[in-house]
Design a protein around this motif. Structure first.
Motif, PDB file in Angstrom:
ATOM      1  N   GLY A 239      -5.507   5.149  -7.457  1.00 22.22           N
ATOM      2  CA  GLY A 239      -4.828   3.920  -7.054  1.00 22.22           C
ATOM      3  C   GLY A 239      -5.875   2.988  -6.443  1.00 22.22           C
TER       4      GLY A 239
ATOM      5  N   THR B 242      -4.915  10.613  -2.423  1.00 21.92           N
ATOM      6  CA  THR B 242      -3.608  10.830  -3.063  1.00 21.92           C
ATOM      7  C   THR B 242      -2.466  10.974  -2.062  1.00 21.92           C
ATOM      8  OG1 THR B 242      -3.707  13.253  -2.995  1.00 21.92           O
ATOM      9  CG2 THR B 242      -4.753  12.184  -4.884  1.00 21.92           C
TER      10      THR B 242
ATOM     11  N   CYS C 148       0.877  -1.171   0.000  1.00 14.28           N
ATOM     12  CA  CYS C 148       0.000   0.000   0.000  1.00 14.28           C
ATOM     13  C   CYS C 148       0.919   1.227   0.000  1.00 14.28           C
ATOM     14  CB  CYS C 148      -0.854  -0.040   1.267  1.00 14.28           C
ATOM     15  SG  CYS C 148      -1.696   1.496   1.685  1.00 14.28           S
ATOM     16  N   HIS C 149       0.404   2.363  -0.477  1.00 17.25           N
ATOM     17  CA  HIS C 149       1.306   3.513  -0.559  1.00 17.25           C
ATOM     18  C   HIS C 149       1.807   3.970   0.817  1.00 17.25           C
ATOM     19  CE1 HIS C 149       2.681   6.348  -3.845  1.00 17.25           C
ATOM     20  NE2 HIS C 149       3.456   6.533  -2.805  1.00 17.25           N
ATOM     21  N   THR C 150       1.058   3.673   1.874  1.00 15.77           N
ATOM     22  CA  THR C 150       1.496   4.075   3.215  1.00 15.77           C
ATOM     23  C   THR C 150       2.831   3.404   3.570  1.00 15.77           C
ATOM     24  OG1 THR C 150      -0.836   4.272   3.780  1.00 15.77           O
ATOM     25  CG2 THR C 150       0.722   4.335   5.607  1.00 15.77           C
TER      26      THR C 150
ATOM     27  N   MET D 275       4.680   0.230  -7.950  1.00 13.82           N
ATOM     28  CA  MET D 275       3.889   1.305  -7.345  1.00 13.82           C
ATOM     29  C   MET D 275       4.515   2.671  -7.643  1.00 13.82           C
ATOM     30  SD  MET D 275       2.296   1.865  -3.605  1.00 13.82           S
ATOM     31  CE  MET D 275       0.766   1.073  -4.027  1.00 13.82           C
ATOM     32  N   LEU D 276       5.834   2.755  -7.520  1.00 18.76           N
ATOM     33  CA  LEU D 276       6.491   4.057  -7.737  1.00 18.76           C
ATOM     34  C   LEU D 276       6.351   4.519  -9.183  1.00 18.76           C
ATOM     35  CD1 LEU D 276       9.605   3.520  -5.466  1.00 18.76           C
ATOM     36  CD2 LEU D 276       7.787   5.217  -5.126  1.00 18.76           C
TER      37      LEU D 276
ATOM     38  N   VAL E 260       5.118   2.670   1.448  1.00 17.08           N
ATOM     39  CA  VAL E 260       6.134   3.339   0.631  1.00 17.08           C
ATOM     40  C   VAL E 260       6.553   4.673   1.265  1.00 17.08           C
ATOM     41  CG1 VAL E 260       6.635   4.304  -1.652  1.00 17.08           C
ATOM     42  CG2 VAL E 260       5.379   2.150  -1.464  1.00 17.08           C
ATOM     43  N   TYR E 261       5.570   5.448   1.763  1.00 10.63           N
ATOM     44  CA  TYR E 261       5.937   6.733   2.394  1.00 10.63           C
ATOM     45  C   TYR E 261       6.901   6.550   3.559  1.00 10.63           C
ATOM     46  CZ  TYR E 261       1.682   8.796   0.359  1.00 10.63           C
ATOM     47  OH  TYR E 261       0.697   9.229  -0.474  1.00 10.63           O
TER      48      TYR E 261
ATOM     49  N   ARG F  55      -2.831  -3.039  -7.333  1.00  9.10           N
ATOM     50  CA  ARG F  55      -2.272  -3.790  -6.214  1.00  9.10           C
ATOM     51  C   ARG F  55      -1.422  -4.940  -6.745  1.00  9.10           C
ATOM     52  NH1 ARG F  55      -2.442  -0.098  -3.082  1.00  9.10           N
ATOM     53  NH2 ARG F  55      -3.437  -0.139  -1.033  1.00  9.10           N
TER      54      ARG F  55
END
Ligand code: NAD
Ligand code: ZN
Length: 380
Positions: free
Chosen positions: A205, A273, A48-50, A366-367, A52-53, A373
């Motif tokens: 996403g 976003t 999930c993008h979380t 994802m990047l 990645v952050y 997913r």
């Protein structure tokens, strides 16, 4: 009782040693679950993008070495003292925000912000004793969101574990443990569009597309997708998105573009976003008098939301949500049942699959904005 109960388990985990550097496959030691904890054998996880952050740690507090991962499905291996609602063999989804069942939030129908187990991105150990259950040669490795699913085994507080139908395929329903429920709930439980209303979704996403799915289920007449990545638009058609806006195609603010398309603004908007600019746009594009905007994206640590107070006086409402306001233990088994009853489609969210050994590819997809997913298969 399995032979591993009460023992340390040695298994593979993908460890983030440094911000932004590829994860490294390591053999880790996973301690037995302590009071109110369960140890889970993870079978499938996704990105999930979380994750990645916090792995990039550009706008977030760095905490390394750490085992990321919070969207997953698995089977309970053993349970710690005091766990009465879960047992070895149960099929479960670990969830990044919990439900103790006892606090004012858990007693309130309106909140899922459990006092004890609400999301905490800064914590690297378990609530019980502040310690980590993961180590490599005696050196502790930090947890992430209390879930750390990029490991073949993980330890999670039992209040963060939803027991689901054992017939549900874990390679699909693992995405119910974050992205799908977050977006779906943001629309159905928080934005609550009425039949025939218009909804704008910022960010297409998995979370935004699940929010669009919620709008479709609610009977929205128009679903306007906003994204900077034009390749999202083709995918989004499968999720009922009817119109598209790429802010890069316009020389006026998106708020104005949407107001012109909708005779004054959309009835509801859902921001998925993580960009504070998009959060402001999502708020300012709702219709005055009745418009409701819901923030879902995780902002950077130093972000500030700025909008003229008149936008509020003009009777626009701004809300935010974690996990689509679902209570993880009470509500999530029901979301899985919606999939089992074919009221919810999950397959269309899954664009990529990689073996655990290639987990870094999921980050690349994802990047680059290629995946919705990517399912990571453990033991492969
Ligand atoms: P994703 O990277 O798959 O999708 C994000 C999309 O937003 C991308 O398509 C990207 O092109 C688009 N985007 C980025 N900046 C934009 C902008 N300024 N305007 C328009 N579009 C823009 O991410 P995801 O996994 O779907 O997660 C979406 C967000 O939701 C992230 O911020 C994530 O951390 C957050 N999240 C929040 C919760 C919660 O409970 N509140 C739970 C899960 C994820
Ligand atoms: Zn997530």
């Amino acid at each position: 009782m399995s032979t591993t109960t009460g023992q340390i388990i040695r298994c593979k985990a993908a460890v983030a040693w440094e911000a932004g550097k590829p994860l490294v496959m390591e053999e880790v030691e996973v301690a037995p679950p302590q009071k109110h904890e369960v140890r889970i054998k993870i079978l499938f996880t996704s990105l999930c993008h979380t994750d990645v952050y916090f792995w990039e740690a550009k706008g977030q507090t760095p905490l390394f070495p750490r085992i990321f991962g919070h969207e997953a499905g698995g089977i309970v291996e053993s349970v710690g003292e005091g766990v009465t609602d879960l047992q070895p063999g149960d099929h479960v989804l670990p969830i990044f925000t919990g439900e103790c069942g006892d606090c004012p939030h858990c007693h309130s129908e309106e909140s899922n912000m459990c006092d004890l187990l609400r999301i905490n991105t800064e914590r690297g150990g378990m609530i019980h004793d502040g310690e980590s259950r993961f180590s490599i040669k005696g050196k502790p490795i930090h947890h992430f969101l209390g879930t750390s699913t990029f490991s073949e085994y993980t330890v999670v507080h039992s209040g963060q574990v939803a027991k689901i139908n054992p017939d549900a395929p874990l390679d699909k329903v693992c995405i119910v443990s974050c992205g799908l429920s977050t977006g779906l709930g943001a629309t159905l439980n928080v934005a609550k569009p009425k039949k025939g209303q218009s909804v704008a979704i910022f960010g297409l996403g998995a979370v935004g597309l699940a929010a669009a799915e919620g709008a479709r289920i609610a009977g929205a007449s128009r679903i306007i997708g906003v994204d900077l990545n034009p390749s999202r638009f083709d995918q989004a058609k499968k999720f009922g998105v009817t119109e598209f806006v790429n802010p890069k195609d316009h020389d006026k603010p998106v708020q104005q573009v949407i107001a012109e398309m909708t005779n004054g603004g959309v009835d509801r908007s859902v921001e998925c976003t993580g960009s504070v600019q998009a959060m402001i746009q999502a708020f300012e594009c709702v219709h005055d008098g009745w418009g409701v905007a819901v923030l879902v994206g995780v902002p950077s640590k130093d972000d500030a939301f700025k909008s003229h107070p008149m936008n509020f006086l003009n009777e626009r409402t701004l809300k935010g949500t974690f996990f689509g306001n679902y209570k993880p233990k009470t509500d999530i088994p029901g979301v899985v049942e919606k999939y089992m009853n074919k009221e919810l489609e999950i397959e269309k969210f899954i664009t990529h699959t990689v073996p655990f050994s290639e987990i870094n590819k999921a980050f690349d997809y994802m990047l680059k904005g290629e995946s919705i997913r990517c399912i990571i298969t453990m033991g492969a």
